[in-house]
Design a protein around this motif. Structure first.
Motif, PDB file in Angstrom:
ATOM      1  N   LEU A  54       0.836  -1.198   0.000  1.00  0.00           N
ATOM      2  CA  LEU A  54       0.000   0.000   0.000  1.00  0.00           C
ATOM      3  C   LEU A  54       0.871   1.249   0.000  1.00  0.00           C
ATOM      4  O   LEU A  54       1.931   1.262   0.633  1.00  0.00           O
ATOM      5  N   LYS A 108       2.156   4.857   1.197  1.00  0.00           N
ATOM      6  CA  LYS A 108       2.164   5.500   2.497  1.00  0.00           C
ATOM      7  C   LYS A 108       1.187   6.677   2.495  1.00  0.00           C
ATOM      8  O   LYS A 108       1.086   7.399   1.507  1.00  0.00           O
ATOM      9  N   PRO A 109       0.471   6.876   3.601  1.00  0.00           N
ATOM     10  CA  PRO A 109      -0.445   8.026   3.658  1.00  0.00           C
ATOM     11  C   PRO A 109       0.329   9.331   3.771  1.00  0.00           C
ATOM     12  O   PRO A 109       1.406   9.380   4.365  1.00  0.00           O
ATOM     13  N   VAL A 110      -0.220  10.372   3.202  1.00  0.00           N
ATOM     14  CA  VAL A 110       0.415  11.683   3.274  1.00  0.00           C
ATOM     15  C   VAL A 110       0.010  12.325   4.605  1.00  0.00           C
ATOM     16  O   VAL A 110      -1.147  12.653   4.829  1.00  0.00           O
ATOM     17  N   MET A 111       0.983  12.460   5.493  1.00  0.00           N
ATOM     18  CA  MET A 111       0.697  13.002   6.815  1.00  0.00           C
ATOM     19  C   MET A 111       1.130  14.461   6.937  1.00  0.00           C
ATOM     20  O   MET A 111       0.616  15.187   7.773  1.00  0.00           O
ATOM     21  N   LEU A 166      -1.483  17.553   6.976  1.00  0.00           N
ATOM     22  CA  LEU A 166      -2.827  16.991   7.061  1.00  0.00           C
ATOM     23  C   LEU A 166      -3.735  17.844   7.954  1.00  0.00           C
ATOM     24  O   LEU A 166      -4.892  18.104   7.601  1.00  0.00           O
ATOM     25  N   ARG A 173      -7.127  19.710   6.698  1.00  0.00           N
ATOM     26  CA  ARG A 173      -8.429  19.401   7.299  1.00  0.00           C
ATOM     27  C   ARG A 173      -9.061  20.655   7.912  1.00  0.00           C
ATOM     28  O   ARG A 173     -10.267  20.837   7.850  1.00  0.00           O
TER      29      ARG A 173
END
Length: 76
Positions: A3, A5-8, A11, A15
């Motif tokens: 998978l 990696k999520p973009v942190m 963030l 948001r």
């Protein structure tokens, strides 16, 4: 297959840019709705009550009922 990696990074800012205007507009809407649904009818009810309220008549009725210790009823 792995998978991605999520973009942190960034963030929270992303948001907040989305949710802050929504929260602000909903709170403003709730304040306006409360003002016109609760406070304005309450103010009008108080105004209507005090238009026909006679404090002297109410005092005399309470005096005759013997509520006050410092004022005797007129019958005594």
């Amino acid at each position: 297959m792995s998978l991605p990696k999520p973009v942190m990074r960034g963030l929270l800012g992303k948001r907040l840019r989305f949710h802050l205007p929504i929260a602000f507009s909903l709170s403003l809407l709730a304040a306006v709705a409360f003002k016109y649904a609760v406070t304005e009818p309450r103010k009008q009810a108080y105004a209507d009550f005090y238009k026909q309220y006679d404090a002297v008549k109410e005092f005399n009725a309470m005096r005759e009922a013997g509520i006050f210790e410092s004022v005797r009823p007129s019958g005594e």
